[in-house]
Scaffold this motif. Structure first.
Motif, short mmCIF file in Angstrom:
data_model
loop_
_atom_site.label_atom_id
_atom_site.label_comp_id
_atom_site.label_asym_id
_atom_site.label_seq_id
_atom_site.Cartn_x
_atom_site.Cartn_y
_atom_site.Cartn_z
N ALA A 31 113.84 5.99 -30.90
CA ALA A 31 113.89 6.88 -32.02
C ALA A 31 115.04 6.79 -33.09
N HIS A 32 114.71 6.95 -34.41
CA HIS A 32 115.51 6.60 -35.28
C HIS A 32 116.31 7.94 -35.83
N TRP A 33 117.60 8.23 -36.25
CA TRP A 33 118.02 9.60 -36.55
C TRP A 33 118.85 9.47 -37.91
N VAL A 34 118.45 10.69 -38.67
CA VAL A 34 119.18 10.91 -39.69
C VAL A 34 119.42 12.33 -39.80
N ALA A 35 120.84 12.82 -40.39
CA ALA A 35 121.19 13.80 -40.35
C ALA A 35 121.05 14.31 -42.06
N LEU A 76 119.44 12.56 -48.34
CA LEU A 76 118.06 12.31 -48.60
C LEU A 76 118.03 10.93 -48.62
N ALA A 77 118.85 10.17 -49.49
CA ALA A 77 118.78 8.75 -49.37
C ALA A 77 118.56 8.23 -48.20
N ALA A 78 119.45 8.50 -47.26
CA ALA A 78 119.25 7.83 -45.85
C ALA A 78 117.93 8.14 -45.22
N LEU A 79 117.49 9.54 -45.60
CA LEU A 79 116.24 9.97 -44.98
C LEU A 79 115.03 8.98 -45.55
N TRP A 80 115.43 8.80 -46.85
CA TRP A 80 114.13 7.86 -47.52
C TRP A 80 114.27 6.57 -47.05
N GLN A 81 115.45 6.03 -46.68
CA GLN A 81 115.60 4.69 -46.46
C GLN A 81 115.02 4.58 -44.98
N ALA A 82 115.29 5.58 -43.95
CA ALA A 82 114.64 5.57 -42.82
C ALA A 82 113.07 5.60 -42.77
N ILE A 83 112.62 6.26 -43.82
CA ILE A 83 111.03 6.34 -43.85
C ILE A 83 110.44 5.05 -44.43
N GLU A 84 111.26 4.41 -45.30
CA GLU A 84 110.73 3.40 -45.64
C GLU A 84 110.71 2.08 -44.74
N SER A 85 111.76 2.13 -44.01
CA SER A 85 111.71 1.10 -42.91
C SER A 85 110.66 1.23 -41.67
#
Length: 449
Positions: A251-255, A272-281
């Protein structure tokens, strides 16, 4: 005299290469002969007539809308099979912050999201963004931890669609077993599905008068000591509890901490930027670009218009990817987009306004638009090649031209809304640039084809 073995081998390879080149040329010549000799294909090409008549087709749909709604809906159903809608499945307990995530990703207000949700199973509801021609679907599962939940219906709902699992956990709530239990069931059945764990409500564990730690530090390993101790312990405890989840990939984790401006935490979209980066990856479909537009765009009208333009462009791309393109359906989708954008900007979309817009667009743009449409349709009629290259070209051409028309109309409507003159040269430049941007956007969605 016999040639040495090595020379014989080389000569054999040369003959094979010559034969391959000859066969390739023969295939190309055969295709050209088929295109020129096959009466059925000639009839189809003749039906295309010329670009002027297809430009008139769009004018006709705009000025005299007479559409067979049943036939159009049938075409749209087939088009959506070619461009399947990505589904982001959000799992989490009540008040975990799922709606805040949707609001942040789409840029829509909470009230609009609340009104837009529709039930789809006994336990879940979905939200399409935008609602008429969606770019993405969010599936929200309700009641985890409150009712006996059987995820089988929701799993079945997602099985035939592109998707990403987002497990949402409020970091101050350590009782996450109901969420983990559902994740175990889902991952056992589909271990290949990507999983993104989103920890929310960070500020609830800040000390008095605490602020966000900047820059965002939750991607570091180990977590830095700049994070408040209580928050750090809770973040690590939740991650440890989910370590043994079954699956091919971890699993990938984002806070994140998504708050309202009046809450006093800056920035309100923390992480939010980290969340978008995870989604795009994990789901590389270019969703961020499709939902948020260019970073410099801050105007609410432009951001809302962008999502509608992308949604209609993807639908037009789906129509363009069909073996036999219904140009009336493509034109109708484009006409519906332009009408919807006029309503968004509070502009009358009558024959006078439509004629003015078409006149300002100009014959140069019109010819370029129709040459692409006709060229794509002819390519599709070539045997073998037309069914592969033609379908991709058709999707790209139909979608990109729809995107360009939409962007040009936004400039047109925004200038009229502000009582300003429309510069024809600027309008055409916007169209030309949007045509390239639309092709790039669709390339992401079409997987780089």
């Amino acid at each position: 005299m016999n040639l040495p073995v090595a020379i014989q081998a080389k000569a054999g390879k040369t003959r094979k290469i010559e034969k391959l080149v000859g066969d390739t040329l023969l295939i190309h010549l055969t295709i050209l002969r088929q295109v020129s000799a096959n009466k059925f294909i000639l009839m189809k090409i003749e039906n295309l007539k010329n670009w002027i008549e297809y430009w008139k087709q769009l004018q006709t749909v705009l000025l005299e809308p007479k559409v067979d709604e049943a036939a159009l809906e049938a075409s749209l159903r087939e088009a959506r099979k070619k461009m399947p809608l990505p589904v982001l499945w959000l799992l989490g307990k009540t008040q975990a912050g799922k709606t805040s995530i949707i609001r942040a990703l789409t840029g829509n207000e909470a009230a609009e999201i609340g009104n837009g949700f529709q039930p789809c199973t006994r336990y879940s509801r979905f939200y399409d963004c935008p609602g008429d021609m969606p770019v993405v679907r969010f599936l929200d599962t309700r009641g985890l931890g409150e009712v006996a939940y059987d995820p089988s219906e929701d799993i079945h709902y997602c099985e035939s669609q592109a998707h990403l699992l987002l497990a949402v956990m409020k970091v101050a709530d350590m009782h996450q077993e109901p969420v983990l239990e559902v994740l175990r069931t889902v991952r056992q059945r589909h271990p290949e599905w990507p999983l993104l764990m989103v920890q929310t409500g960070l500020h609830e564990l800040y000390p008095a008068d605490g602020k966000h730690v900047c820059p965002w530090p939750f991607g570091d390993d180990p977590l830095p000591n700049t994070i408040p101790a209580e928050l750090c312990r809770a973040v690590l405890a939740q991650r440890a509890a989910a370590e043994k989840l079954f699956g091919i990939t971890s699993a990938h984790w984002v806070a994140v901490d998504l708050t309202l401006p009046e809450d006093g935490f800056e920035p309100p979209d923390y992480g939010l930027a980290a969340l978008w980066q995870a989604i795009e990856s994990l789901l590389p479909l270019g969703l961020q670009h499709q939902l948020t537009s260019e970073r410099e765009v801050r105007d609410l009208y432009a951001r809302t218009a962008h999502q509608h333009i992308v949604g209609y462009s993807l639908t037009a791309a789906g129509l363009g990817a069909l073996p036999v393109v219904d140009l009336v359906a493509v034109s109708t989708v484009q006409a519906k987009l332009l009408h919807g954008l006029a309503v968004l900007y509070g502009q009358r979309w009558d024959k006078r306004t439509i004629s003015e817009f078409l006149g300002l667009v100009g014959a140069g743009i019109a010819s370029g638009y129709l040459v692409r449409m006709v060229g794509r349709s002819i390519t599709k009629l070539i045997p073998y090649v037309g069914q592969t290259v033609g379908s991709v070209w058709g999707a790209s051409a139909s979608g990109a031209t729809t995107y360009a028309l939409g962007k040009a109309s936004v400039y047109f409507f925004s200038r009229r809304k502000d009582g300003l003159n429309v510069d024809p040269d600027m309008l055409r430049r916007i169209y030309a640039e949007a045509l390239e941007n639309g092709a790039s956007l669709l390339k992401e969605r079409l997987g780089g084809k």
